[in-house]
Structure formats: C-alpha cells, structure tokens
Enzyme design. Structure first.
Site: not given
Ligand code: ZN
Length: 591
Positions: A190, A109, A332, A377, A69
């Site tokens: 998610r 994301t 992330d 992502d 991420d």
C-alpha cells in the site's frame, strides 16, 4: 485581506504563523518587512522581490522521497540530537519542518501515504482508511485491491492504484516529460503503490514468501516486471537459508530503556535484539518472518533494492527528472510489536540514521544531484501500559468488540432479526439489511445513543455531520476541530455511517502470545498526526520552520522545484530557498 504574523527563531532563522493554503516562503521579503504586515504590502514586496541567484535549489535530476512508516514528530524530536549520519545531515543541513501534519483523522498507512505525493487529503484521494466496507457487497475492500492488475504468485490478491482517485507527483512528472521515470520500493504494497501513482515504471514491495513483488499492468508480463528484482530475491533467500537475518544492536545508549513489561498477561523483555519468537527458519516459519519485518533488516533490504535500482535504471542520469519513492516499513512494525518508547525503537532509529547516511554517501559518490524529502505516513503512541506509567490516563480498548457490543445493543433495542452494524470500531457501517432509509436512521440514532454510554469514546459523529463540515482552507492545521480532521478523511461512498474517536492515549486490542502487537496509531490525536517534513539537497542552505505545515504541501513543493504546474491540490508550495530565489511559482502567493 489576510494578516500574517512573522517572528524570528533564536537561531535567526525566520518562522511564520503558517496558515493552510498559504505559502510560507519568500523569506527575504519577510526579513525586509519584518514584524507584522498586511497582505497588500506583502504582495507588493513579493512582486518587487529580486530573484537573487545562488541559493536556489538546483533543478533536481532525481527526487528521492522517503517515507518512514510511523515516524512521529515526537520520535524525531526525541532522537534528533543523537543522529550522527544521514538523519543528522538532513536535520542539521536541510530545510526542517518539525511540525508537519497528516491533517486528517484516519491516521493509517494507506491514507497517510496517499497524501504524501498527491497534495490531496484522503477526502480527495479516496483512501479513507487501510480498509473500508463496500456497501453493495458487504465485503471488506483493501485500499490497494485492484482487479485490473495481477500480482505474480498471488492470484487472489490483485494489487494496483485503482482506488486512488487523484494523480501523483510522479504522474505529473511523466505528463510533463514522458522520459521521467517513476520508481517505488517499500516493505508494504500500500505504501509503494500510493506513492508511485498510476504510471510507475517500477514498483516493488516486500512479500515474505516471494521477496520483492510487483503488479503487472495489462500488456506486460510478470517476468518482465520482476526482472529488476529476480536475482536480488534469489540471492537474499539463498543467504537466509539456514541463517536468517540478524539484528545487530548499534546504540548502547538504548539499554537504559530495557526491562520487562507486562501487557495484559503477556510480557515482553524489551531488550535489543528482541528474542526471536520463531524457530529461525525464514523460508517456512511465519513467526520468524514477523520478527524479520519488525527489525532493521527489512529497511536494509528495501534500501539495498532502492540503491540497486538507482544504479541499474540510471535514475537521475536521464534527460528528465526521475522520482524514487522509498517507504521504510520497519519503524512501523517495530512500533506495533514493541511500542515506540523501548530500546527496540531507539536502536531502530540509529539503524535508520545509518542507512540514510549510506544512501547519501552513495549519491555523493555517484555524483547524482538528488533532492531528498523525508516524512511519514502517520505518527504513533506507545503502549497504554507504558503511557500510563508516565502519568497519562491510558487504557486498552477493543474497537472490534465495540462494534459487536453496539450492534447487539441496537439489534435488541429495535427488535431486529439481523446484525445492523459492521466496521472496524472507528467507522461503523449500517449493514445492507438495514439500508432502508427510515430504518437506517433509527439504527444510526440507536447506535449513537449506545455509543454515548461508553466512557472510552471521546466523540461520535454521523456521516451527515461530517459531510456538512468544511475545514476552512486558511485555518492552521493544528487548530482543526475533531470534526474538521474527520472531514479531511471522509468520503461519502467509502466512509462509515458513524465515525468515532476514542479517548487520547488508548491502545487498541489486547496483546497475547497469538496477537503480539502492543501499540499503534489511527487516532485523530496529534501524536498520530504530527510528523517531521525534511528537505535536503547537496549545498542546501537550510533553515528550520517550527510552525505547522502539512504533508499535502510536499507534492506542490516538489512540483515547484521541478518547474511543473500541478493540478489543483489541497496543499501549497513551500519555498525552500530562504527567499533569495523562489522555488515556488508566483501563482501560489496568497491573494
Ligand atoms: Zn503506516
């Protein structure tokens, strides 16, 4: 007729000016013909190309797809020479596309993860942002809100794939052979849900208070769905009771990036490990949990669960190929909390390298033939203050404040008795009170006029303008206009009535001790769109292809390797076998 230009990299590895909707493979054909060629000649050569044996990827028993991420292509470029473990194996031995693109504008994301294994842009997946506004109710909709599935211990947070409008690679595998297992693990709901699609056998994400959690399909019980993680969670929490997870620095070179920086009136020391903001009581203290999520420890527990599931579910040992999707979220969280150009990100990437190395070593030891794919992502940009230090015109802005300011301006200018606009500042929605068509048109016109007076805004589009924009399928992804990028993540039902791009290098939000994020992503600019795409398997004869490809190419490429035909997708199958034998069905050739 389509002309294609082929060149050769200094390494002797062939590269090609890749257009979207076009296979970049058949490298033996490229080598034979060389230089510039016309499609007709190429098609003939392709039909005649012998299917040499030897270097084709094995038909994998296990597909492992890792999403890191916020792992931008810029970070990959910056650190790839330092990797010494798993990422080194992937980038030196594997097939490397250093210029992959999340093609769309809404680089968040959920949209990004929705492209990775569907082969579709968010305009088709329906996942146009992490959240959007339900026009009928005026309520915020989280992308994995799904009232048809319950989540144990989270009665008010039902989760599932209902908002995902298309199928995934895992769904295709199971349709081809129901014995294929589809499993997902992530730090975020998610990410796990978007990658595993509509029929996962197991999908787990990190929940601070409960450990790894899942959703429960109709007809199943929470106890049964949680069985694979129950003991795992208990052991973690027992271990962390009084002794929270630590961050052990492993790359001393990161020290050159250390030193205090101010963000507004908020200062960060920038050292590794970062000082814990909380009191260290993981079980009760939210700040401690935030610190944990933004540390390599989150990826460690995610990968530990992934490895446990490989063993216990015997992934890669069944009669049909299995999929294990792993989305590692710590990069992330670290990027948001500390930026991407500090010692924190530097050390995190060293941990990531080591973690992936351990996974590959374990697969080797277990004798599992896995095909590993790694991508991201979205990318990111560092905090505006540090970007400005490097000479770029970078500032902070508050999109939330922008929505309020524009709404107030339109309310005053049209003499309305309600707030006419809502949204997140990149998407503006006319509220239901203003939905009468004539009034809505006046509100949009007044809002566009008001937005044009703000210098921090680079471009403003109405939904009608984006709806009328069709990105050409054969246009290279790095050449898409801003409107075309927005069209790739536009959905008439879910997207806003006005779409806004802020100037490059902007950081969103004002950091404070209560709001500690200093940097992020979400823009249509290439630093947020460009991500690496790597493929590796045991014995791979790798190559590097520097010209642009897309994350929507991953799913059809994996389908080709699995020997299954995907439904119509936006991406194309990319040959990974240096052309000596095709890993893509001939039907994907350009006409
Ligand atoms: Zn993300």
């Amino acid at each position: 007729m389509v002309a294609m230009i082929f060149t050769y990299a200094a390494s002797g590895r062939p590269v090609e000016k890749g257009k979207r909707g076009m296979n970049c493979g058949r490298l033996d054909a490229i080598r034979r013909l060389g230089g510039m060629m016309m499609a007709a000649a190429m098609a003939l050569s392709l039909l005649a190309a012998p299917a040499d044996a030897g270097t084709a990827p094995p038909r994998p028993k296990l597909f492992i797809v890792i999403s890191v991420d916020q792992f931008s292509a810029a970070l990959f470029d910056q650190y790839r020479s330092r990797f010494s473990a798993g990422l080194k194996r992937l980038e030196t031995q594997g097939v490397v596309f250093p210029n992959g693109y999340q093609s769309h504008a809404a680089t968040e994301t959920c949209p990004g993860h929705s492209t990775l294994l569907t082969g579709r842009h968010p305009s088709a997946t329906g996942i146009i942002a992490n959240d959007w506004r339900d026009r009928a109710t005026g309520r915020n909709v989280y992308c994995v809100f799904d009232p048809s599935h319950t989540v144990p211990g989270r009665a008010d947070q039902p989760r599932g794939p209902a908002n995902l409008r298309v199928s995934t690679f895992g769904d295709w595998l199971k349709a081809a052979d129901p014995r294929s297992r589809v499993v997902g693990v992530s730090g975020k709901d998610r990410a796990a849900i978007m990658m595993t699609g509509h029929h996962p056998d197991a999908v787990f994400w990190w929940d601070d208070e409960r450990g790894f959690n899942t959703y429960v399909p109709a007809g199943r019980t929470a106890a049964a769905q949680l069985k694979p993680v129950a003991g795992f969670n208990d052991r973690l929490f027992a271990q962390w009771h009084g002794r929270p997870p630590a961050w052990q620095p492993i790359d001393s070179r990161c020290g050159t990036l250390a030193g205090p920086h101010s963000y507004g009136d908020f200062t960060i020391d920038h050292r590794v490990p970062p000082p814990m903001n909380g009191n260290g009581d993981f079980m009760r203290d939210a700040a401690t949990r935030q610190w944990f999520r933004a540390s390599p420890a989150l990826d460690s527990v995610t990968m530990a669960l992934a490895e446990k599931l490989i063993v216990e579910m015997k992934l890669g040992r069944g009669p049909a190929p299995d999929l294990l999707a792993i989305s590692l979220s710590a990069t992330d969280y670290i990027g948001h909390l500390y930026g991407n150009q500090g010692p924190e990100m530097c050390d995190q990437l060293a941990h990531l390298d080591r973690l992936i190395g351990t996974l590959l070593d374990r697969l080797d030891a277990m004798g599992i033939t896995a095909l590993v794919t790694l991508s991201a992502d979205h990318g990111s940009i560092d905090a505006a203050e540090r970007v400005a230090e490097r000479g770029f015109a970078a500032e902070r802005t508050s999109p939330a404040a922008m929505v309020k300011a524009i709404s107030r301006s339109v309310r005053d200018s049209l003499k309305l008795d309600f707030d006419p606009l809502a949204g997140d500042g990149q998407q503006f929605y006319v509220t239901s009170s203003g939905s009468d068509p004539a009034l809505k048109g006046r509100i949009i016109a007044a809002a566009v006029a008001a937005l044009k007076r703000h210098a921090e805004i680079a471009a403003i589009f109405t939904a009608d303008e984006i709806a009328a924009t069709t990105p050409p399928r054969d246009k290279p992804v790095d050449e898409l206009t801003l409107a075309e990028r927005m069209a790739e993540s536009y959905d008439a039902q879910r997207s806003g009535d006005i779409l806004v791009a802020y100037r490059p290098y902007m950081s969103f939000g004002i950091p404070s001790p209560g709001r500690r994020a200093i940097a992020g992503h979400g823009s249509p600019w290439n630093y947020d769109r460009r991500v690496p795409i790597l493929f590796w398997w045991p014995g791979v004869q790798g190559f590097e292809q520097a010209l642009p490809v897309e994350t929507v190419d991953i799913a059809p490429t994996l389908a080709g390797l699995a020997g299954i035909t995907p439904p119509p997708v936006d991406g194309v199958c990319r040959d990974l076998d240096r052309g000596s034998a095709s890993s893509c069905p001939i039907t994907h050739e350009p006409e």
